[in-house]
Design an enzyme around this catalytic site. Sequence first.
Site, short mmCIF file in Angstrom:
data_model
loop_
_atom_site.label_atom_id
_atom_site.label_comp_id
_atom_site.label_asym_id
_atom_site.label_seq_id
_atom_site.Cartn_x
_atom_site.Cartn_y
_atom_site.Cartn_z
N CYS A 81 -16.83 2.34 -5.31
CA CYS A 81 -16.48 2.20 -3.89
C CYS A 81 -16.94 3.45 -3.16
O CYS A 81 -17.39 4.42 -3.78
CB CYS A 81 -14.97 2.06 -3.76
SG CYS A 81 -14.13 3.54 -4.41
N HIS A 100 1.47 7.97 -11.26
CA HIS A 100 0.05 7.96 -10.86
C HIS A 100 -0.20 9.13 -9.90
O HIS A 100 0.61 9.38 -9.01
CB HIS A 100 -0.29 6.62 -10.19
CG HIS A 100 -1.76 6.44 -9.98
ND1 HIS A 100 -2.43 7.01 -8.92
CD2 HIS A 100 -2.70 5.78 -10.71
CE1 HIS A 100 -3.72 6.70 -9.00
NE2 HIS A 100 -3.90 5.95 -10.08
N GLU A 108 -2.07 9.53 -7.37
CA GLU A 108 -2.07 9.20 -5.93
C GLU A 108 -0.64 9.13 -5.41
O GLU A 108 -0.34 9.60 -4.30
CB GLU A 108 -2.79 7.87 -5.67
CG GLU A 108 -2.83 7.55 -4.17
CD GLU A 108 -3.32 6.15 -3.86
OE1 GLU A 108 -4.18 5.63 -4.60
OE2 GLU A 108 -2.83 5.58 -2.87
N SER A 155 -7.39 3.79 -15.11
CA SER A 155 -7.79 3.38 -13.76
C SER A 155 -6.90 2.25 -13.25
O SER A 155 -6.91 1.14 -13.80
CB SER A 155 -9.25 2.93 -13.77
OG SER A 155 -9.54 2.15 -12.64
N SER A 156 -6.14 2.54 -12.21
CA SER A 156 -5.20 1.55 -11.67
C SER A 156 -5.93 0.30 -11.21
O SER A 156 -5.58 -0.82 -11.59
CB SER A 156 -4.42 2.18 -10.51
OG SER A 156 -3.63 1.21 -9.87
N SER A 178 -14.10 2.80 -10.05
CA SER A 178 -14.57 4.09 -10.58
C SER A 178 -15.56 3.93 -11.73
O SER A 178 -15.94 4.91 -12.37
CB SER A 178 -13.37 4.93 -11.04
OG SER A 178 -12.49 4.14 -11.82
S1 SF4 Z 1 -10.39 2.56 -4.64
FE1 SF4 Z 1 -9.53 4.57 -4.15
S2 SF4 Z 1 -11.34 5.84 -3.82
FE2 SF4 Z 1 -12.04 3.73 -3.67
S3 SF4 Z 1 -11.95 3.24 -1.45
FE3 SF4 Z 1 -10.01 2.59 -2.42
S4 SF4 Z 1 -8.65 4.33 -2.07
FE4 SF4 Z 1 -10.73 5.08 -1.81
#
Ligand code: SF4
Length: 320
Positions: free
Chosen positions: A12, A124, A126, A222-223, A266
């Site tokens: 992303c 997490h 975040e 990775s969530s 990711s």
């Molecule tokens: S997955 Fe995480 S890093 Fe990617 S756009 Fe969404 S909030 Fe941002």
Amino acid sequence: MELMLAQPRGFCAGVDRAIEIVERAIEQFGRPIYVRHEIVHNKYVVDDLRGKGAVFIEDLADVPPGNTVVFSAHGVSQAVRQQAEELGLNVFDATCPLVTKVHFEVAKMRREGREIIMVGHHGHPEVEGTMGQSPQGMYLVENVADVSVLKVADPNRLAYVTQTTLSVDDAAEVTAALRARFPTILEPKKSDICYATQNRQDAVKFMAPQCDLVLIIGSPSSSNSNRLREVASRMSVEAHLIENASELDPKWLEGRKRIGISAGASAPELLVQELMQVLKTLGALSVRKLDGVEESVQFPLPVGLGGNEQRGSSISQESV
Ligand code: SF4
């Protein structure tokens, strides 16, 4: 066997930006560049950056004074920012602008004198970063059961925010429970679940019913990758989350005709391509790219890393 590729999948805009920040910091300041926490939750990305000169740490006290540190895409608490300042570190912030948007929401809700509930996963980074935007503390709920036992000081002065990478369906259930229990609760103006999470889950929902096996490339930490596997499983399709092609178990393929593939936000596309190559050696004859949203979101790089600040659209306090 036929392979189906979900669209969109993989990186992303927030992940692209975070990786570029570390690479540019290494180019500009030389190695090592310290990174607080894994820059994004993907083993391949972290190993690659480590090879280029990044040193991953969890505690800022492990950064020698005067060095450069990058905050990961997941964001950090106010206490961590303050610690970096006290230690005199040169900071580049790779917090995804869509996480920063949630931080701004928290600040605004606090200014209005509200208590804030965060919907997210305990532990997490975040969630720790977002909850750390409110020195007065916040409540964390993970599911509907948590909502039913939550005790607050004033039910009429509440607001909620959510983690950006939740299951869209689970989050809808939890926020419905919050609204049912606290009818005057203030909601975010726009969903905190980010466009990338929403689009990747929608793409797996579209793909899964057409497949008899779904493979998601992503790390176990990775969530959003875990949520993609869950989305397919909930549609009664066997689904596995794998780090890379080496974790593929050929037994999963027995009797399968259509294999659906996606990747968390990711996970690099390279790993998807490698998986497809391995599947071809195991009998896959064709690849079908499914229709889906074409993403064009880009975020600007921080000042000081030579980025084009005009690139994309930044998230400002005013936009919350
Ligand atoms: S997955 Fe995480 S890093 Fe990617 S756009 Fe969404 S909030 Fe941002």
